[in-house]
Scaffold this motif. Structure first.
Motif, mmCIF file in Angstrom:
data_model
loop_
_atom_site.group_PDB
_atom_site.id
_atom_site.type_symbol
_atom_site.label_atom_id
_atom_site.label_comp_id
_atom_site.label_asym_id
_atom_site.label_seq_id
_atom_site.Cartn_x
_atom_site.Cartn_y
_atom_site.Cartn_z
ATOM 1 N N PRO A 72 62.547 24.118 54.836
ATOM 2 C CA PRO A 72 62.734 23.806 52.787
ATOM 3 C C PRO A 72 63.789 25.138 52.357
ATOM 4 C CG PRO A 72 60.860 22.747 52.922
ATOM 5 C CD PRO A 72 60.467 23.251 54.720
ATOM 6 N N TYR A 76 67.108 23.248 54.576
ATOM 7 C CA TYR A 76 67.371 21.652 55.773
ATOM 8 C C TYR A 76 66.465 20.294 54.674
ATOM 9 C CZ TYR A 76 68.321 24.912 59.415
ATOM 10 O OH TYR A 76 69.235 25.576 60.294
ATOM 11 N N TYR A 77 65.925 20.670 54.189
ATOM 12 C CA TYR A 77 64.965 19.261 54.186
ATOM 13 C C TYR A 77 65.240 19.983 52.264
ATOM 14 C CZ TYR A 77 62.627 18.037 58.483
ATOM 15 O OH TYR A 77 62.669 17.553 59.189
ATOM 16 N N ILE A 278 60.455 13.639 53.543
ATOM 17 C CA ILE A 278 60.694 14.944 54.597
ATOM 18 C C ILE A 278 62.494 14.672 54.369
ATOM 19 C CG2 ILE A 278 59.178 16.112 55.244
ATOM 20 C CD1 ILE A 278 60.345 14.710 57.868
ATOM 21 N N LEU A 280 66.789 15.055 53.673
ATOM 22 C CA LEU A 280 67.620 16.107 53.994
ATOM 23 C C LEU A 280 67.556 16.614 52.788
ATOM 24 C CD1 LEU A 280 66.943 15.032 56.869
ATOM 25 C CD2 LEU A 280 69.656 15.559 56.868
ATOM 26 N N SER A 281 68.392 17.922 52.662
ATOM 27 C CA SER A 281 68.675 18.217 51.987
ATOM 28 C C SER A 281 69.605 18.044 51.766
ATOM 29 C CB SER A 281 68.167 20.122 51.281
ATOM 30 O OG SER A 281 69.400 21.371 51.458
ATOM 31 N N TYR A 328 66.639 20.324 47.227
ATOM 32 C CA TYR A 328 65.418 21.360 47.752
ATOM 33 C C TYR A 328 64.929 22.496 46.618
ATOM 34 C CZ TYR A 328 68.286 25.518 48.667
ATOM 35 O OH TYR A 328 69.201 26.899 48.230
ATOM 36 N N LEU A 350 65.586 11.977 58.103
ATOM 37 C CA LEU A 350 65.192 13.054 60.060
ATOM 38 C C LEU A 350 66.326 11.859 60.326
ATOM 39 C CD1 LEU A 350 64.839 14.943 60.706
ATOM 40 C CD2 LEU A 350 62.906 13.915 61.644
#
Length: 592
Positions: A72, A76-77, A278, A280-281, A328, A350
């Motif tokens: 994060p 990325y997340y 989770i 993705l960002s 994020y 993911l």
């Protein structure tokens, strides 16, 4: 720490002192005799690998550092639950039971491998143990700063008074040990046991390559702190490839492999509820989509739902498979986070490169063998591109850079995965591109274009090293590129060590304060540019690697969070306006 070392030493003492007891009561046939001439050092290699990355541990706990903080904070997340902690930095003190104890607990197995190998005169296992130990302590010191090192790895471990070594001294010791390990293996011709080597299946030449590739990585990380030594190390390696081989292809990637049966991948052990948390960002997803990047369909899944009514954010990629990330760094509660833009079903999760899964988010059998990557060929080439661009080494930075992108495409099976491949066409329709060469020629990618060269290298490395253990955090802290933003509301958490500064370090675990207080207090007082006095500055203290005039500021620019008032959150008409007017400021490539 002292309790851990006491236990390790007590076990070893017990094993080595058995011959003074009555034979009928002191022999445990389930405990190996370390002096047994028939015992191979390979017996302990599984434990050596297992400890440092918690292969057989509780993945929902042992991944907290990686999932809740590393990914994060490097954008990325996105946030569907708890992931605001990474960006506002609150989770950086929640590593007890994760990184530190797992790594230190694995030292006994490393010593067993090395000591048995020394008793047998087998330098192959001595070198492999030294290389794995060096990687582990490289990770620990780069994460924490000053840590226990020299006394911990010594044969006679003291039970009390475990001093911390200075980071500069640990780096020097590790670099020396890696070079010596390479030299030991250079004199060997026979591989080690294939079944016990979960990384290279016994190939000692590949262990040599990793030892020198890690030295190159460390030289880059330490360049701002000690440019002369870093330059000397990098050029020694690159100017003598026969003596110091490095990665030559993705076949050399340093990764822990899983057989899918007795050892299943950590990605396989995610449960569907964890996967929903989770997403993705949107920064990560949108950057790949804007470049027509074929890694998008490998890193991310298409969304399950797309909004038809106004007021929500919808995917912008032109294909029938739609990709959209989550926000994020938002500082709202878990419940609020789950509602952003309609929830997880409207976000990409993911992807199949890491966790192939069915419609119910259950892992498919292929996920059981997904490796945990610790160093890759593409990362090494990006590092060389940066070194060449900065004048640390010779060579053409453009060539290194372009080869690095090709290597990443090859790594994820998309070198030829452009127009005409079904997954690519479903993402980009007729607006895609045709080849890797066409990708490299885009104005936003071309090395000889108008964009800043170091930004280009770091942006593409940022994409390529997604999921590469702690390296995304290490590289970003070192360069602060590309221009990731922090939430403006993060400053309200300043009393807990949060704010708009990228976290400079991981905090020592509370177990150290309880068990090794004297060394712990000395490290906090003297190991950084400022004395760490409490929560408010524990993530601001700069370690040796980044405590110099050449390192960038860790202060981040901010974006303004949306309000929580009625009709503005989480999906009212104003939410789309907020996204268009505010969140898109996070797209640095549109604002250069």
């Amino acid at each position: 720490m002292k309790n851990l070392l006491y236990i390790c030493c007590s076990v070893l003492l017990l094993l080595f002192s058995c011959d003074t007891w009555d034979e009928d009561i002191n022999i445990d046939k389930n405990v190996p005799n370390l002096r047994d001439e028939n015992l191979s050092p390979s017996f302990f290699m599984g434990g050596m690998f297992n400890g440092a990355i918690s292969i057989n541990g509780d993945w929902d706990r042992s991944d907290n550092t990686f999932i809740n903080a590393i990914l994060p904070v490097t954008a990325y997340y996105g946030k569907t639950k708890s992931l605001s902690q990474g960006n506002r930095h609150r989770s950086w003190h929640d590593f007890d039971g994760h990184v530190w104890p797992h790594c230190y607990a694995s030292i006994r197995n490393i010593k067993n491998v090395r000591n048995i190998a020394l008793n047998r005169g087998d330098n192959r296992y001595v070198a492999v143990a030294d290389i794995w130990e060096s990687w582990m302590f490289y990770m620990l010191t780069t994460f924490y700063g000053d840590i226990p090192y020299s006394l911990v790895i010594a044969d006679d471990v003291p039970l009390t008074g475990i001093d911390y070594d200075k980071q500069r001294d640990i780096y020097a010791a590790i670099l020396t040990k890696l070079k010596a390990a390479n030299d030991l293996l250079a004199e060997e011709t026979e591989n080690i046991d294939e079944a016990s080597d979960w990384v290279y299946y016994g190939d000692i030449t590949k262990w040599r390559k990793f030892s020198n590739t890690l030295r190159l990585r460390m030289a880059l990380h330490m360049y701002n702190a000690n440019p002369g030594e870093a330059k000397s190390i990098a050029n020694e390696i690159l100017n003598d490839p026969a003596s110091y081989p490095v990665f030559e292809s993705n076949e050399d990637n340093f990764q822990v492999n899983f057989d899918g049966a007795s050892r299943t991948s950590l990605y396989y052990r995610y449960n569907p509820e964890r996967i929903k948390q989770i997403a993705l960002s949107q920064v990560f997803v949108e950057r790949m989509a804007s470049l027509k990047d074929p890694r998008l369909y490998r890193f991310a899944t298409p969304v399950k739902k797309v909004h038809e009514e106004s007021g929500y954010v919808v995917p912008q990629n032109p294909g029938e498979d739609k990709y959209l990330g989550h926000l994020y760094g938002i500082t709202t509660s878990d419940g609020d986070a789950a509602s952003w833009n309609g929830g997880w079903e409207y976000s990409s999760l993911l992807g199949p490169a890491f966790r192939p899964m069915d419609e119910n988010l259950e892992a498919l059998p292929a996920a059981a063998t997904t490796p945990i990557k610790l160093a890759t060929y593409s990362e090494m080439l990006f590092n060389l591109a940066e070194m060449a661009q900065r004048g640390i080494i010779g060579g053409d930075p453009a060539a290194y850079y372009e080869d690095a992108i090709r290597a990443s495409f090859t790594e994820y099976g998309v070198l030829n995965g452009f127009a005409g491949r079904s997954e690519y066409d479903r993402a980009y329709a007729d607006q895609g591109i045709n080849s890797a060469e066409e990708y490299l020629e885009q104005p936003q990618v071309a090395f000889n274009g108008t964009r800043d060269k170091l930004l280009l290298i770091n942006e593409q490395r940022w994409i390529a090293i997604f999921q590469l253990h702690f390296e995304p955090y290490f590289h970003y802290r070192r360069t602060m590129l590309p221009g990731i933003l922090a939430s403006d509301n993060a400053s309200s958490f300043a009393s807990t060590g949060s704010g708009k500064f990228f976290p400079s370090r991981a905090s020592y675990p509370t177990s150290e304060a309880a068990e090794n207080l004297k060394a712990y207090e000395k490290a906090r007082a003297e190991g950084y540019d400022i004395a760490i006095t409490g929560q408010d500055n524990r993530n601001l203290a700069r370690m040796w690697l980044i405590n110099n005039g050449s390192s960038p500021s860790l202060e981040m620019e901010t974006f303004e969070e949306p309000m929580l008032a009625e009709d503005e959150y989480p999906g009212g008409a104003n939410f789309q306006d907020w996204y268009s007017n505010t969140w898109t400021k996070s797209f640095w490539w549109e604002n250069e």
